[in-house]
Design a protein around this motif. Sequence first.
Motif, mmCIF file in Angstrom:
data_model
loop_
_atom_site.group_PDB
_atom_site.id
_atom_site.type_symbol
_atom_site.label_atom_id
_atom_site.label_comp_id
_atom_site.label_asym_id
_atom_site.label_seq_id
_atom_site.Cartn_x
_atom_site.Cartn_y
_atom_site.Cartn_z
ATOM 1 N N VAL A 142 34.294 82.850 6.349
ATOM 2 C CA VAL A 142 34.030 82.009 7.526
ATOM 3 C C VAL A 142 33.944 80.543 7.126
ATOM 4 C CG1 VAL A 142 32.510 81.649 9.516
ATOM 5 C CG2 VAL A 142 32.765 83.938 8.565
ATOM 6 N N MET A 143 34.530 79.700 7.961
ATOM 7 C CA MET A 143 34.561 78.256 7.705
ATOM 8 C C MET A 143 34.266 77.534 9.018
ATOM 9 S SD MET A 143 35.121 75.758 5.868
ATOM 10 C CE MET A 143 35.702 74.097 5.724
ATOM 11 N N VAL A 144 33.535 76.434 8.950
ATOM 12 C CA VAL A 144 33.315 75.634 10.162
ATOM 13 C C VAL A 144 34.263 74.442 10.103
ATOM 14 C CG1 VAL A 144 31.657 74.279 11.474
ATOM 15 C CG2 VAL A 144 30.919 76.380 10.343
ATOM 16 N N THR A 145 35.139 74.344 11.072
ATOM 17 C CA THR A 145 36.146 73.279 11.041
ATOM 18 C C THR A 145 36.855 73.132 12.391
ATOM 19 O OG1 THR A 145 38.146 72.504 9.904
ATOM 20 C CG2 THR A 145 37.958 74.875 10.182
ATOM 21 N N ASP A 146 37.241 71.938 12.713
ATOM 22 C CA ASP A 146 38.101 71.660 13.878
ATOM 23 C C ASP A 146 37.549 72.262 15.185
ATOM 24 O OD1 ASP A 146 39.947 70.166 12.325
ATOM 25 O OD2 ASP A 146 40.807 72.028 11.584
ATOM 26 N N THR A 147 38.454 72.440 16.148
ATOM 27 C CA THR A 147 38.052 73.002 17.448
ATOM 28 C C THR A 147 38.657 74.397 17.583
ATOM 29 O OG1 THR A 147 40.022 72.169 18.533
ATOM 30 C CG2 THR A 147 38.095 70.703 18.528
ATOM 31 N N VAL A 148 38.214 75.128 18.578
ATOM 32 C CA VAL A 148 38.812 76.452 18.827
ATOM 33 C C VAL A 148 40.302 76.297 19.104
ATOM 34 C CG1 VAL A 148 38.852 78.412 20.430
ATOM 35 C CG2 VAL A 148 36.675 77.510 19.621
ATOM 36 N N SER A 149 40.648 75.293 19.914
ATOM 37 C CA SER A 149 42.063 75.083 20.253
ATOM 38 C C SER A 149 42.901 74.933 18.985
ATOM 39 C CB SER A 149 42.220 73.839 21.129
ATOM 40 O OG SER A 149 41.344 73.881 22.226
ATOM 41 N N LEU A 183 45.396 90.860 16.038
ATOM 42 C CA LEU A 183 44.563 90.285 17.097
ATOM 43 C C LEU A 183 43.881 89.035 16.591
ATOM 44 C CD1 LEU A 183 43.100 93.586 18.389
ATOM 45 C CD2 LEU A 183 43.839 91.766 19.943
ATOM 46 N N LEU A 184 43.918 88.023 17.404
ATOM 47 C CA LEU A 184 43.267 86.765 17.057
ATOM 48 C C LEU A 184 42.146 86.578 18.069
ATOM 49 C CD1 LEU A 184 45.474 83.560 16.645
ATOM 50 C CD2 LEU A 184 42.993 83.669 16.656
ATOM 51 N N TRP A 185 40.931 86.862 17.638
ATOM 52 C CA TRP A 185 39.802 86.895 18.580
ATOM 53 C C TRP A 185 39.262 85.508 18.884
ATOM 54 C CZ3 TRP A 185 38.988 91.176 21.181
ATOM 55 C CH2 TRP A 185 39.381 92.395 20.608
ATOM 56 N N ASP A 186 39.009 85.253 20.157
ATOM 57 C CA ASP A 186 38.258 84.067 20.565
ATOM 58 C C ASP A 186 36.824 84.545 20.828
ATOM 59 O OD1 ASP A 186 37.027 81.963 21.889
ATOM 60 O OD2 ASP A 186 38.838 81.367 22.973
ATOM 61 N N LEU A 187 35.910 84.106 19.966
ATOM 62 C CA LEU A 187 34.516 84.577 20.048
ATOM 63 C C LEU A 187 33.606 83.561 20.726
ATOM 64 C CD1 LEU A 187 34.163 86.079 16.424
ATOM 65 C CD2 LEU A 187 34.827 87.260 18.525
ATOM 66 N N SER A 188 34.207 82.599 21.453
ATOM 67 C CA SER A 188 33.412 81.495 22.000
ATOM 68 C C SER A 188 32.250 81.956 22.872
ATOM 69 C CB SER A 188 34.313 80.572 22.823
ATOM 70 O OG SER A 188 35.272 80.001 21.981
ATOM 71 N N HIS A 189 32.494 82.935 23.735
ATOM 72 C CA HIS A 189 31.432 83.373 24.652
ATOM 73 C C HIS A 189 30.657 84.565 24.115
ATOM 74 C CE1 HIS A 189 31.804 80.729 28.113
ATOM 75 N NE2 HIS A 189 33.065 80.621 27.751
ATOM 76 N N LEU A 212 41.031 88.320 12.281
ATOM 77 C CA LEU A 212 41.136 86.878 12.520
ATOM 78 C C LEU A 212 40.325 86.489 13.748
ATOM 79 C CD1 LEU A 212 45.037 86.683 12.224
ATOM 80 C CD2 LEU A 212 43.413 85.938 10.472
ATOM 81 N N ALA A 213 39.603 85.387 13.664
ATOM 82 C CA ALA A 213 38.812 84.972 14.832
ATOM 83 C C ALA A 213 38.440 83.502 14.732
ATOM 84 C CB ALA A 213 37.539 85.810 14.932
ATOM 85 N N THR A 214 38.104 82.941 15.876
ATOM 86 C CA THR A 214 37.522 81.594 15.925
ATOM 87 C C THR A 214 36.567 81.565 17.110
ATOM 88 O OG1 THR A 214 38.015 79.220 16.093
ATOM 89 C CG2 THR A 214 39.490 80.698 17.274
ATOM 90 N N GLY A 215 35.678 80.597 17.131
ATOM 91 C CA GLY A 215 34.728 80.525 18.248
ATOM 92 C C GLY A 215 33.964 79.218 18.243
ATOM 93 N N CYS A 216 33.413 78.884 19.387
ATOM 94 C CA CYS A 216 32.656 77.622 19.547
ATOM 95 C C CYS A 216 31.290 77.708 18.867
ATOM 96 C CB CYS A 216 32.363 77.372 21.022
ATOM 97 S SG CYS A 216 33.805 77.111 22.040
ATOM 98 N N THR A 217 30.772 76.559 18.463
ATOM 99 C CA THR A 217 29.377 76.527 17.991
ATOM 100 C C THR A 217 28.489 75.715 18.929
ATOM 101 O OG1 THR A 217 29.614 74.542 16.620
ATOM 102 C CG2 THR A 217 30.140 76.643 15.568
ATOM 103 N N TYR A 218 29.094 75.148 19.982
ATOM 104 C CA TYR A 218 28.261 74.325 20.888
ATOM 105 C C TYR A 218 27.702 75.107 22.067
ATOM 106 C CZ TYR A 218 32.984 73.767 22.939
ATOM 107 O OH TYR A 218 34.240 73.990 23.436
ATOM 108 N N LYS A 219 28.068 76.389 22.164
ATOM 109 C CA LYS A 219 27.549 77.204 23.271
ATOM 110 C C LYS A 219 26.239 77.863 22.818
ATOM 111 C CE LYS A 219 32.224 78.128 24.993
ATOM 112 N NZ LYS A 219 32.250 77.410 26.264
ATOM 113 N N TYR A 220 26.278 79.189 22.625
ATOM 114 C CA TYR A 220 25.041 79.910 22.313
ATOM 115 C C TYR A 220 24.503 79.602 20.912
ATOM 116 C CZ TYR A 220 26.072 82.812 26.426
ATOM 117 O OH TYR A 220 26.325 83.263 27.693
ATOM 118 N N LEU A 221 25.299 78.914 20.079
ATOM 119 C CA LEU A 221 24.785 78.553 18.752
ATOM 120 C C LEU A 221 24.082 77.208 18.792
ATOM 121 C CD1 LEU A 221 27.680 79.782 16.415
ATOM 122 C CD2 LEU A 221 25.521 80.909 16.942
ATOM 123 N N ASN A 222 24.191 76.503 19.913
ATOM 124 C CA ASN A 222 23.420 75.273 20.160
ATOM 125 C C ASN A 222 23.707 74.152 19.151
ATOM 126 O OD1 ASN A 222 21.926 76.881 22.165
ATOM 127 N ND2 ASN A 222 21.010 77.853 20.380
#
Length: 412
Positions: free
Chosen positions: A99-106, A198-204, A220-230
Amino acid sequence: MQNNFMKIATTRDEALALDAQDPLAHARAQFKLPDNVTYLVGHSLGPPHSAALEKLNHCATDSWAKGLVGSWNSAGWFDLAAKLGGKLSGLIGAHPDEVMVTDTVSVNLFKLAASALPLTQGKRQICVDAEEFPTDQYIAEAFADLTGVACRRVKPGEDFDALSDGGIYIKSAVNYRSGERVDMKAYEAKAREADALLLWDLSHATGVINLDMKAAGAKLATGCTYKYLNGGPGAPSFLYAEKNLLPKLHTPLPGWMGHAAPFEFNGQYVPREDAARFASGTPPILSLSALEGALEAFDDIDMKALDAKAGALGDLCIARAEEIGLKVISPREASKRGGHVSLKVKNGYPVTRALHAQGFQSDFRSPDTIRFGFSPLYLRYVDVWDLMEALKEILDTKSWDAPEFHARSKVT
Ligand SMILES: Cc1ncc(COP(=O)(O)O)c(C=O)c1O
């Protein structure tokens, strides 16, 4: 998962009693929420955790203002994005190196799709649900235009047909509008049959349901950190790539920060071995510092209990909505739902504004959907009870029809 909170409150006192026995109740005090606000928009932008504000302040006034450029070493800035990826891996059932934190989900959707394409056995298609979050659809379409693969918009109910034709499939684990949660394991099993990826969007999903990449067989997956991860407004997203696949994945944006030895300034690109090979440019350190603090909220949290409480808060909302006679578009069963509940409400926009005027912050998705996000870390059963009472009163009295509630804001 099975919802352990079997009882749905039928009175305000019963809601208060559920709060009194809530194993997650202690977490609420760690968040900086304004008085008189019931915050139901954690699925859009989570509120600040006190450690996030402290870390952000420290990073700006100490590490940056005093440590200057030396803080890349002394304050650990250089390794921060990968370190946070490691921390986040615990929340999604992955290995720290994956896992890496980088860029945006898009951006990460595009990078992952491009790196997955050579592994799809010549099946040149990228699938995306016709009802998927728009950015996922735009990226799939643009990716198809650029690479010459077919972009297939999958209609509801045709997911497995599309998967059985192979290729890449971008899919949300929890749908942004309905809140529907999919059985990731079943999708992955189907994908394996056809060598699809499958490329998962885990944002929600991340930070509100009990995710387990290993158990699901997700690659494979990506997801937002500004939602439920605050993590804060514009906090970078995260990216997950399964470790057996990692050596075969090559980012289409090989920036210097994904290089194995960036400070050798070698003209030849050699990727890092871990998921940090997906880094491109210099990481946003101030945002990462806030995220580092925000993730502390999960240090002592049992993700199964978190998932169960999100389900129970949603159950209460749905039970009350049905009593009021509102149309619920989210799954009735908690195990099939993520952290939010969506209601179809005529005049939904002014109703949302009228709720806001009473301190209940929610959001509206055009043309008629009101979403309530139930972050289990700071929301109480009594908040849901009071929300639904306020909604009933607004609808009964038609107080939503005041002119000030009709003017549209840019962000809804
Ligand atoms: C499901 C989903 N995917 C992607 C995004 C956009 O992510 P980003 O702004 O990081 O590109 C959002 C934003 O709300 C979202 O809800």
